[in-house]
Design a protein around this motif. Structure first.
Motif, PDB file in Angstrom:
ATOM      1  N   ASN B  62       0.819  -1.215   0.000  1.00 15.95           N
ATOM      2  CA  ASN B  62       0.000   0.000   0.000  1.00 15.95           C
ATOM      3  C   ASN B  62       0.850   1.260   0.000  1.00 15.95           C
ATOM      4  O   ASN B  62       0.459   2.280  -0.564  1.00 15.95           O
ATOM      5  CB  ASN B  62      -0.949   0.007   1.195  1.00 15.95           C
ATOM      6  CG  ASN B  62      -2.091  -0.973   1.008  1.00 15.95           C
ATOM      7  OD1 ASN B  62      -2.397  -1.372  -0.113  1.00 15.95           O
ATOM      8  ND2 ASN B  62      -2.712  -1.378   2.091  1.00 15.95           N
ATOM      9  N   PHE B  67      -1.204   4.391  -1.503  1.00 14.61           N
ATOM     10  CA  PHE B  67      -2.456   4.446  -0.751  1.00 14.61           C
ATOM     11  C   PHE B  67      -2.232   4.939   0.674  1.00 14.61           C
ATOM     12  O   PHE B  67      -3.088   5.571   1.256  1.00 14.61           O
ATOM     13  CB  PHE B  67      -3.134   3.073  -0.697  1.00 14.61           C
ATOM     14  CG  PHE B  67      -3.561   2.545  -2.033  1.00 14.61           C
ATOM     15  CD1 PHE B  67      -4.119   3.395  -2.978  1.00 14.61           C
ATOM     16  CD2 PHE B  67      -3.405   1.204  -2.346  1.00 14.61           C
ATOM     17  CE1 PHE B  67      -4.521   2.911  -4.217  1.00 14.61           C
ATOM     18  CE2 PHE B  67      -3.804   0.713  -3.574  1.00 14.61           C
ATOM     19  CZ  PHE B  67      -4.355   1.567  -4.518  1.00 14.61           C
ATOM     20  N   ILE B  68      -1.103   4.578   1.262  1.00 13.89           N
ATOM     21  CA  ILE B  68      -0.788   5.108   2.587  1.00 13.89           C
ATOM     22  C   ILE B  68       0.619   5.727   2.584  1.00 13.89           C
ATOM     23  O   ILE B  68       1.496   5.299   1.829  1.00 13.89           O
ATOM     24  CB  ILE B  68      -0.910   4.041   3.706  1.00 13.89           C
ATOM     25  CG1 ILE B  68      -0.010   2.841   3.427  1.00 13.89           C
ATOM     26  CG2 ILE B  68      -2.341   3.587   3.895  1.00 13.89           C
ATOM     27  CD1 ILE B  68      -0.086   1.777   4.527  1.00 13.89           C
ATOM     28  N   PRO B  85      -1.372   7.664  -5.348  1.00 15.62           N
ATOM     29  CA  PRO B  85      -1.610   6.645  -6.387  1.00 15.62           C
ATOM     30  C   PRO B  85      -1.362   7.241  -7.765  1.00 15.62           C
ATOM     31  O   PRO B  85      -1.623   8.423  -7.986  1.00 15.62           O
ATOM     32  CB  PRO B  85      -3.094   6.311  -6.211  1.00 15.62           C
ATOM     33  CG  PRO B  85      -3.430   6.691  -4.816  1.00 15.62           C
ATOM     34  CD  PRO B  85      -2.550   7.853  -4.484  1.00 15.62           C
ATOM     35  N   ASP B  86      -0.838   6.418  -8.656  1.00 13.91           N
ATOM     36  CA  ASP B  86      -0.429   6.916  -9.955  1.00 13.91           C
ATOM     37  C   ASP B  86      -0.715   5.838 -10.991  1.00 13.91           C
ATOM     38  O   ASP B  86      -0.501   4.658 -10.744  1.00 13.91           O
ATOM     39  CB  ASP B  86       1.085   7.204  -9.894  1.00 13.91           C
ATOM     40  CG  ASP B  86       1.580   7.959 -11.117  1.00 13.91           C
ATOM     41  OD1 ASP B  86       1.162   7.622 -12.241  1.00 13.91           O
ATOM     42  OD2 ASP B  86       2.387   8.885 -10.941  1.00 13.91           O
ATOM     43  N   ILE B  87      -1.199   6.254 -12.129  1.00 17.39           N
ATOM     44  CA  ILE B  87      -1.547   5.283 -13.177  1.00 17.39           C
ATOM     45  C   ILE B  87      -0.305   4.549 -13.683  1.00 17.39           C
ATOM     46  O   ILE B  87      -0.394   3.467 -14.247  1.00 17.39           O
ATOM     47  CB  ILE B  87      -2.307   5.983 -14.327  1.00 17.39           C
ATOM     48  CG1 ILE B  87      -3.000   4.941 -15.217  1.00 17.39           C
ATOM     49  CG2 ILE B  87      -1.374   6.887 -15.130  1.00 17.39           C
ATOM     50  CD1 ILE B  87      -4.086   5.499 -16.089  1.00 17.39           C
ATOM     51  N   HIS B  89       1.805   3.255 -11.703  1.00 10.18           N
ATOM     52  CA  HIS B  89       2.069   2.192 -10.725  1.00 10.18           C
ATOM     53  C   HIS B  89       0.834   1.303 -10.652  1.00 10.18           C
ATOM     54  O   HIS B  89      -0.076   1.561  -9.880  1.00 10.18           O
ATOM     55  CB  HIS B  89       2.363   2.773  -9.337  1.00 10.18           C
ATOM     56  CG  HIS B  89       3.408   3.852  -9.347  1.00 10.18           C
ATOM     57  ND1 HIS B  89       3.531   4.771  -8.339  1.00 10.18           N
ATOM     58  CD2 HIS B  89       4.366   4.157 -10.257  1.00 10.18           C
ATOM     59  CE1 HIS B  89       4.531   5.601  -8.631  1.00 10.18           C
ATOM     60  NE2 HIS B  89       5.049   5.248  -9.778  1.00 10.18           N
ATOM     61  N   VAL B  91      -1.843  -1.730 -10.039  1.00 13.84           N
ATOM     62  CA  VAL B  91      -2.160  -2.588  -8.900  1.00 13.84           C
ATOM     63  C   VAL B  91      -3.170  -3.649  -9.339  1.00 13.84           C
ATOM     64  O   VAL B  91      -4.130  -3.350 -10.052  1.00 13.84           O
ATOM     65  CB  VAL B  91      -2.759  -1.774  -7.725  1.00 13.84           C
ATOM     66  CG1 VAL B  91      -3.123  -2.694  -6.572  1.00 13.84           C
ATOM     67  CG2 VAL B  91      -1.777  -0.700  -7.247  1.00 13.84           C
ATOM     68  N   PHE B  93      -5.674  -6.308  -7.456  1.00  9.22           N
ATOM     69  CA  PHE B  93      -6.217  -6.556  -6.120  1.00  9.22           C
ATOM     70  C   PHE B  93      -6.658  -8.010  -5.974  1.00  9.22           C
ATOM     71  O   PHE B  93      -7.022  -8.664  -6.946  1.00  9.22           O
ATOM     72  CB  PHE B  93      -7.413  -5.639  -5.876  1.00  9.22           C
ATOM     73  CG  PHE B  93      -7.089  -4.170  -5.988  1.00  9.22           C
ATOM     74  CD1 PHE B  93      -6.737  -3.438  -4.860  1.00  9.22           C
ATOM     75  CD2 PHE B  93      -7.107  -3.528  -7.219  1.00  9.22           C
ATOM     76  CE1 PHE B  93      -6.439  -2.085  -4.959  1.00  9.22           C
ATOM     77  CE2 PHE B  93      -6.807  -2.173  -7.329  1.00  9.22           C
ATOM     78  CZ  PHE B  93      -6.472  -1.453  -6.200  1.00  9.22           C
ATOM     79  N   ASP B  95      -9.402  -9.170  -4.659  1.00 11.26           N
ATOM     80  CA  ASP B  95     -10.800  -9.396  -5.056  1.00 11.26           C
ATOM     81  C   ASP B  95     -11.148  -8.654  -6.343  1.00 11.26           C
ATOM     82  O   ASP B  95     -12.242  -8.130  -6.485  1.00 11.26           O
ATOM     83  CB  ASP B  95     -11.769  -9.092  -3.909  1.00 11.26           C
ATOM     84  CG  ASP B  95     -11.249  -7.968  -3.039  1.00 11.26           C
ATOM     85  OD1 ASP B  95     -10.328  -7.266  -3.504  1.00 11.26           O
ATOM     86  OD2 ASP B  95     -11.755  -7.774  -1.924  1.00 11.26           O
ATOM     87  N   ALA B  97     -11.573  -6.126  -8.014  1.00 10.23           N
ATOM     88  CA  ALA B  97     -11.866  -4.686  -8.105  1.00 10.23           C
ATOM     89  C   ALA B  97     -12.210  -4.244  -9.523  1.00 10.23           C
ATOM     90  O   ALA B  97     -11.794  -3.181  -9.968  1.00 10.23           O
ATOM     91  CB  ALA B  97     -10.696  -3.864  -7.540  1.00 10.23           C
ATOM     92  N   LEU B  98     -12.955  -5.075 -10.237  1.00 11.31           N
ATOM     93  CA  LEU B  98     -13.464  -4.622 -11.537  1.00 11.31           C
ATOM     94  C   LEU B  98     -14.656  -3.714 -11.285  1.00 11.31           C
ATOM     95  O   LEU B  98     -15.321  -3.829 -10.247  1.00 11.31           O
ATOM     96  CB  LEU B  98     -13.891  -5.824 -12.377  1.00 11.31           C
ATOM     97  CG  LEU B  98     -12.776  -6.820 -12.709  1.00 11.31           C
ATOM     98  CD1 LEU B  98     -13.339  -7.979 -13.512  1.00 11.31           C
ATOM     99  CD2 LEU B  98     -11.639  -6.150 -13.459  1.00 11.31           C
ATOM    100  N   PHE B  99     -14.920  -2.824 -12.229  1.00 11.07           N
ATOM    101  CA  PHE B  99     -16.069  -1.931 -12.088  1.00 11.07           C
ATOM    102  C   PHE B  99     -17.308  -2.627 -12.636  1.00 11.07           C
ATOM    103  O   PHE B  99     -17.410  -2.837 -13.847  1.00 11.07           O
ATOM    104  CB  PHE B  99     -15.817  -0.615 -12.844  1.00 11.07           C
ATOM    105  CG  PHE B  99     -14.584   0.096 -12.376  1.00 11.07           C
ATOM    106  CD1 PHE B  99     -14.455   0.491 -11.047  1.00 11.07           C
ATOM    107  CD2 PHE B  99     -13.547   0.358 -13.252  1.00 11.07           C
ATOM    108  CE1 PHE B  99     -13.309   1.144 -10.604  1.00 11.07           C
ATOM    109  CE2 PHE B  99     -12.391   1.004 -12.819  1.00 11.07           C
ATOM    110  CZ  PHE B  99     -12.277   1.393 -11.493  1.00 11.07           C
ATOM    111  N   GLY B 111      -8.482   2.900 -17.771  1.00  2.22           N
ATOM    112  CA  GLY B 111      -7.270   3.685 -17.552  1.00  2.22           C
ATOM    113  C   GLY B 111      -6.832   4.409 -18.820  1.00  2.22           C
ATOM    114  O   GLY B 111      -6.334   5.537 -18.770  1.00  2.22           O
TER     115      GLY B 111
END
Ligand SMILES: Nc1ncnc2c1ncn2[C@@H]1O[C@H](COP(=O)(O)OP(=O)(O)OP(=O)(O)O)[C@@H](O)[C@H]1O
Ligand SMILES: [Mg+2]
Lengths: 255, 275
Positions: B62, B67-68, B85-87, B89, B91, B93, B95, B97-99, B111
Motif C-alpha cells: 500500500n 495508498f498510505i 496513487p499513480d496510473i 504504478h 495494482v 487486487f 478481489d 476490483a473490476l467496475f 485507464g
C-alpha cells in the motif's frame, strides 16, 4: 433481455390470484352480512362505477392530477435530496452537521405537516406538493448517502491507480456509478411513499385527484367511489413499482 | 520462437529507504506494522513477498501504491518519490476490483480513457490486452457474468493495458482454486517474460513464490522486517517436482516456519503451551 421479461410476466400472476381472492372475500362478506350498499357495495357494482368513470374520462382526470402532483414533488425532492445526499456521503464533516437535523425531521409524518402547509402555502397546489415533497425527500436522501458511503473502498483505490487523480474524476467515474443502484432504489421507494401520501395531500380542499374522489365519495355517501379511488391507487402503485423495477434491473449489476 | 521483446519498455526500479509504518488507532495503542525497511528492486525484477499473516506485506504494498504514507522513510519508483496513487504504478487486487457497471472491454479501457486516448485506439489496445489473457471473446460480457479466474484475467489485462512501469499484486490468485491458479501463474509469467515490468507479488504460497519470482523476500512476524532475501536463478518455466525447486522451497519454508512460530506463540499466549 430474456431474463428481464420472465420475472415481469411471472410477477403478474400472483397479483391476479390476490385480486381474485380479494374479490371473492369481498363478495362473500357482502352476501353474508347483507351490507348496505352505501357502506359496502358489491364488487360488480363497484366495477360498473369503475368503468363508468373510465368511459366518462373522469378517472383519468383524477389519476392524472394525482400523478402530476406526485411526479412534480418527487422530481423536486430528487433535485434537492440527491446533491445533498452526495455531499453528505462524501464529506464526513458535513454529514455530522446534517445528520442530527435529518434525524429530528424524519420521524415527523407528512400528515403532521398539513396544518403548516395550509398556513404557509394556502390551499393551492403548492401546499399539496409540499406534503408529498416531505414524504419523498427522506428515502431519496438516506439512500443516496448510504449509496455513496457504501462504495467498496477497493473500487475507489482501483479508480485512483487507473488515473482518477482528482476528486472530481474519482467522483464521476467511480463513486457516482457505484452508488447509482442504491440511489435508484431510493427513487423507487420514495415514489411509493409519495404516492401513498397523495390522500393526505389531497384531503385538503382539492378539486380534483384520487384523494378528492375518495373524500368526495365519503361526503355524498358513495362508497363505490371511495373504493374505485382506493383500487386505482393500489393498481397504479403496483404498476409504477413494476416500471421502477425494470429500471432498477438496468442498474442491477450490484447483486 | 521469435523474440517479441519491445525496445521501448516501460519498467522502473523501486527503492525503499528506511520505510516504516505505524498505524495510530483511536482505541488501541499504535500498531507498528513495518520496522524501517531497506530494499532495492531492479527494473524488471519479479519479487515475491511472503511472510506470516499480519506481518505487514499489504502495508508495504500500500505504501508502494501510494495508498498510505509511510510514517518515516521514503519509497521511490525510478527517481520519483511515491506520494500518491499513480496510473504508472499498476495494482492488481485480490478481489479483482473490476467496475461492475462497465463491461469487460470498458473495464480494460478505463485507464486508457483517463490517459486521454481516443475511443478507437483505446478499444484496439484493450482488445489486444484481453487477447493476451485469452479473453478476447468475452470483451462485451458483463463482468458479473465471469468466473473468479476470468475476472482476475480481466484485471491483469486492465493493469497491463496502461503500460505501467511497476505492477503491484496483493495475493492476486488467493481466492482462486488450485487449477485456475496454476493456469494464471503460467499466463502471468508469459506476459511478464515478454514485457519485463517490475512486479511485486504478495503471496501466502511458497510454491507460487518460488515458481514465479526471480527474487523471494521473506518477512518477519510483525513488525515486519526482511528476514530472507533470496535470488532464484532457475530457468523458466520451472518444474515444481525438480530437486532444485524443492530445495528452494524448503529454504523459504524453514525461514517462514521460524516466524510463524513467533506469530502463534504471540497470539496463543499462555494457552498455547498449556494445551
Ligand atoms: N488501517 C489500519 N489501522 C490499524 N492497523 C492496521 C491497519 N492496516 C493494517 N493494520 C495492522 O498492521 C499489521 C499489518 O497488516 P497487513 O495487512 O499489512 O498484513 P499482511 O502481511 O498483509 O497480512 P495478511 O497476510 O493476513 O494479508 C496488522 O497487524 C494489521 O492489523
Ligand atoms: Mg495482506
Amino acid at each position: 433481455m430474456k431474463s428481464a421479461a420472465k420475472p415481469f410476466g411471472s410477477s403478474i400472476v400472483p397479483f391476479i390470484y390476490a385480486s381474485l381472492f380479494i374479490v371473492t372475500v369481498w363478495q362473500l362478506v357482502v352476501t353474508f352480512t347483507n351490507a348496505h350498499v352505501a357502506l359496502l357495495p358489491p364488487p360488480l357494482l363497484t366495477a360498473e362505477t369503475f368503468f363508468e368513470l373510465i368511459i366518462s374520462g373522469e378517472l383519468f382526470v383524477h389519476t392524472g392530477a394525482s400523478l402530476g402532483r406526485v411526479v412534480a414533488a418527487w422530481v423536486l425532492s430528487a433535485v434537492v435530496a440527491i446533491p445533498l445526499g452526495l455531499a453528505m456521503g462524501r464529506f464526513m464533516r458535513f454529514e455530522r452537521v446534517m445528520d442530527p437535523l435529518i434525524e429530528l425531521f424524519r420521524p415527523i409524518s407528512p400528515l403532521a405537516w398539513i396544518p403548516l402547509a395550509i398556513l404557509w402555502f394556502g390551499i393551492g397546489e403548492t401546499g399539496k406538493i409540499f406534503i408529498i415533497f416531505i414524504a419523498t425527500f427522506f428515502p431519496i436522501l438516506l439512500n443516496t448517502v448510504s449509496g455513496v458511503k457504501g462504495v467498496d473502498p477497493v473500487l475507489i483505490r482501483a479508480g485512483q491507480v487507473l488515473g482518477c487523480d482528482t476528486d472530481r474524476a474519482l467522483f464521476t467515474k467511480v463513486i457516482l456509478p457505484a452508488a447509482m443502484p442504491t440511489i435508484v432504489v431510493g427513487l423507487r421507494i420514495s415514489f411509493g411513499t409519495g404516492w401513498a401520501a397523495i390522500i393526505a395531500a389531497e384531503l385538503v380542499a382539492a378539486q380534483v385527484g384520487l384523494g378528492y374522489l375518495i373524500a368526495d365519495g365519503m361526503e355524498i355517501l358513495r362508497s363505490d367511489l371511495v373504493l374505485v379511488g382506493m383500487i386505482t391507487i393500489g393498481i397504479l402503485g403496483v404498476l409504477i413499482d413494476a416500471v421502477f423495477r425494470i429500471l432498477n434491473n438496468r442498474f442491477a449489476w450490484g447483486s | 520462437m521469435t523474440d517479441t521483446t519491445d525496445t521501448t519498455l516501460n519498467t522502473k526500479g523501486i527503492t525503499i529507504k528506511r520505510t516504516a509504518v505505524t498505524f495510530n488507532t483511536d482505541t488501541d495503542s499504535p500498531v507498528e506494522a513495518l520496522r524501517p525497511i531497506d530494499l532495492d528492486i531492479a527494473p524488471g525484477d519479479f519479487i515475491a513477498l511472503v511472510g506470516p499473516s499480519g506481518c505487514g506485506k499489504s502495508t508495504l504494498l500500500n505504501v508502494l501504491a501510494g495508498f498510505i504514507k509511510p510514517t518515516s522513510g521514503s519509497a521511490l519508483v525510478g527517481d520519483e518519490p511515491i506520494t500518491k496513487p499513480d496510473i504508472d504504478h499498476g495494482v492488481v487486487f485480490q478481489d479483482y476490483a473490476l467496475f461492475p457497471w462497465l463491461n469487460v472491454i470498458d473495464n480494460v479501457a478505463f485507464g486508457l480513457e483517463r490517459q486521454g486516448i481516443g475511443k478507437q485506439e483505446r478499444y484496439a489496445r484493450a482488445l489486444d490486452n484481453l487477447d493476451m489473457v485469452g479473453l478476447k471473446d468475452s470483451a462485451y460480457k458483463k463482468v458479473t457474468e465471469l468466473s473468479g479466474g476470468m475476472k482476475q484475467r480481466v484485471a491483469i489485462a486492465r493493469v497491463f493495458a496502461t503500460d505501467p512501469s511497476i505492477i503491484l499484486m496483493d495475493e492476486p490468485f488467493g481466492a482462486l482454486d488450485a487449477l485456475t491458479r496454476r493456469f494464471l501463474q503460467h499466463q502471468l509469467l508469459e506476459i511478464w517474460q515478454k514485457n519485463r515490468k517490475t512486479v511485486v507479488f504478495v503471496t501466502h504460497s511458497v510454491q507460487e513464490a518460488v515458481y514465479l519470482a526471480n527474487r523471494v523476500i521473506v518477512m518477519t512476524a510483525r513488525p515486519g522486517r526482511i528476514k530472507l532475501d533470496h535470488r532464484i536463478e532457475l530457468d523458466y518455466p520451472r518444474d515444481f517436482a525438480s530437486s532444485e525447486f524443492r530445495t528452494l522451497e524448503k529454504l523459504v519454508y524453514d525461514q517462514l516456519d521460524e516466524e510463524l512460530a513467533k506469530t502463534f506463540s504471540l497470539e496463543g499466549g499462555q494457552g498455547y503451551s498449556g494445551d
